[in-house]
Scaffold this active site. Structure first.
Site, mmCIF file in Angstrom:
data_model
loop_
_atom_site.group_PDB
_atom_site.id
_atom_site.type_symbol
_atom_site.label_atom_id
_atom_site.label_comp_id
_atom_site.label_asym_id
_atom_site.label_seq_id
_atom_site.Cartn_x
_atom_site.Cartn_y
_atom_site.Cartn_z
ATOM 1 N N CYS A 66 64.186 -119.652 -110.859
ATOM 2 C CA CYS A 66 64.751 -119.700 -112.210
ATOM 3 C C CYS A 66 63.760 -120.327 -113.190
ATOM 4 O O CYS A 66 63.562 -119.828 -114.300
ATOM 5 C CB CYS A 66 66.063 -120.472 -112.194
ATOM 6 S SG CYS A 66 66.949 -120.448 -113.769
ATOM 7 N N CYS A 83 74.035 -122.887 -108.925
ATOM 8 C CA CYS A 83 74.983 -122.608 -110.006
ATOM 9 C C CYS A 83 75.806 -121.349 -109.809
ATOM 10 O O CYS A 83 76.890 -121.233 -110.368
ATOM 11 C CB CYS A 83 74.258 -122.559 -111.348
ATOM 12 S SG CYS A 83 73.157 -121.133 -111.566
#
Length: 356
Positions: A104, A201
């Site tokens: 990410c 997440c």
């Protein structure tokens, strides 16, 4: 002097919120942005309070209102699905253990978000990471570990390029978490005591295997469990349920046993006795050096083989194929294919790579 502008990634947590406030105090024109990411149901489970939850967007919006700065929500769903989620699933299916936070940072926060900021005429991007960026005497940028050792996040940032560092700010590198929470309280920010997000997440309840099967339709296949001599000593329920160094959930063998190897090609898992989960060397590929220069000679460094591992002395040996070999005087526990190994010189991040 012209006021510089900065686009700060706002997760809705206390770290990015205080980072935004500090940048504003330092005289920057601060713009807050939450990256709307992908989730399997295309909407985060409201029980989940990770950085992609809908509640995180609203927390970030309220912080920006309090600080008096502009706020945007930017859509990065497709890229997140491609570069982070699909990679995560594929790695597990092939017997490796991925690190989606590193992916990410590499592809979204410090590449796509930075490119978007520059295209908007904004000078910098910023995050609430605990790490430091400095400019060296030779004009090159240096990435340093945070002064708050327990919160240091430099391990997940080793993919930085010089160009990216030149346009990135990390204002929390000199502070610890207690100070950050106190600062948020003084500023009247509602997220001052919001718990840190501990889970990935996009994975609810930290259940990787359920996510992988639900998302991809992949059906785990049973296979043989082997000992170090290749003898079949049991059956496993599917490779995605195991990782290197794992002890629990592997069955009872009358003595402590650990997962030493996961082989997707043969669909087997190899177990070893206590002590066998340590190794003196590893090879890393997809290597990045923050300086932009691949070393020509062996180097004495320290290295971390996982996020929470203490730095260990190592000899880094560059290979002609672009990989590096690391030799450790002290054996390292559970060196895991797919995980990152990060190279340091003191508190300076030299670079890192993926364990082969």
């Amino acid at each position: 002097m012209e006021q510089k502008s900065v686009l700060i990634g706002m997760s809705g947590g206390v770290d990015s919120s205080v980072a935004a406030a500090l940048l504003k105090e330092q005289g920057y024109h601060v713009i807050g942005a939450t990256m709307r990411l992908w989730t399997y149901s295309d909407s985060c489970n409201m029980k989940h309070e990770g950085c992609c939850a809908e509640s995180a967007v609203e927390d970030a919006r309220r912080v920006c209102d309090k600080l008096g700065i502009d706020f945007y929500v930017m859509n990065f769903k497709d890229m997140f699905k491609d570069k982070v989620v699909d990679y995560f699933v594929d790695e597990y299916i092939h017997g490796r253990t991925p690190n989606p936070c590193i992916a990410c940072n590499k592809y979204l926060k410090f590449d796509a978000l930075l490119k978007k900021a520059l295209a908007m005429g904004i000078d910098y991007v910023a995050t609430g990471h605990y790490a430091k960026i400095e400019k060296g005497e030779d004009g090159k940028y240096i990435l340093r570990a945070s002064e708050a050792v327990k919160k240091d996040q430099s391990y997940v940032l080793y993919n930085f390029t010089q160009e990216q560092l030149a346009h990135t700010l990390m204002p929390l590198g000199g502070y610890n978490k207690d100070w950050v929470r106190q600062k948020a309280e003084e500023l009247g920010l509602g997220v001052a005591h919001k718990p840190d997000s501990q889970e990935i997440c996009f994975v609810e309840d930290d259940d990787y295997a359920k996510f992988i099967t639900d998302y991809s339709g992949y059906k785990p296949k049973e296979g043989d469990i082997l000992d170090v001599n290749g003898n079949v000593i049991g059956k496993h329920r599917g490779l995605i349920y195991y990782t290197i160094g794992q002890r629990k959930g592997i069955g009872a063998y009358g003595r402590p046993m650990f997962v030493m190897k996961i082989d997707a090609e043969s669909n087997t898992i190899t177990l070893g006795e206590k002590g066998m989960e340590f190794s003196n060397e590893l090879t890393a590929y997809d290597v990045n050096f923050v300086s932009g220069e691949f070393p020509k000679e062996n180097m004495l460094i320290t290295a971390k083989v996982r996020y929470q591992a203490p730095p260990a002395a190592a000899m880094l040996c560059p290979q002609k194929d672009g990989t590096v070999k690391l030799m450790f005087p002290e054996p390292q526990r559970a060196v895991t294919p797919g995980q990152a190994v990060v190279f340091y010189d003191g508190d300076i991040v030299l670079g890192g790579g993926t364990v082969l």
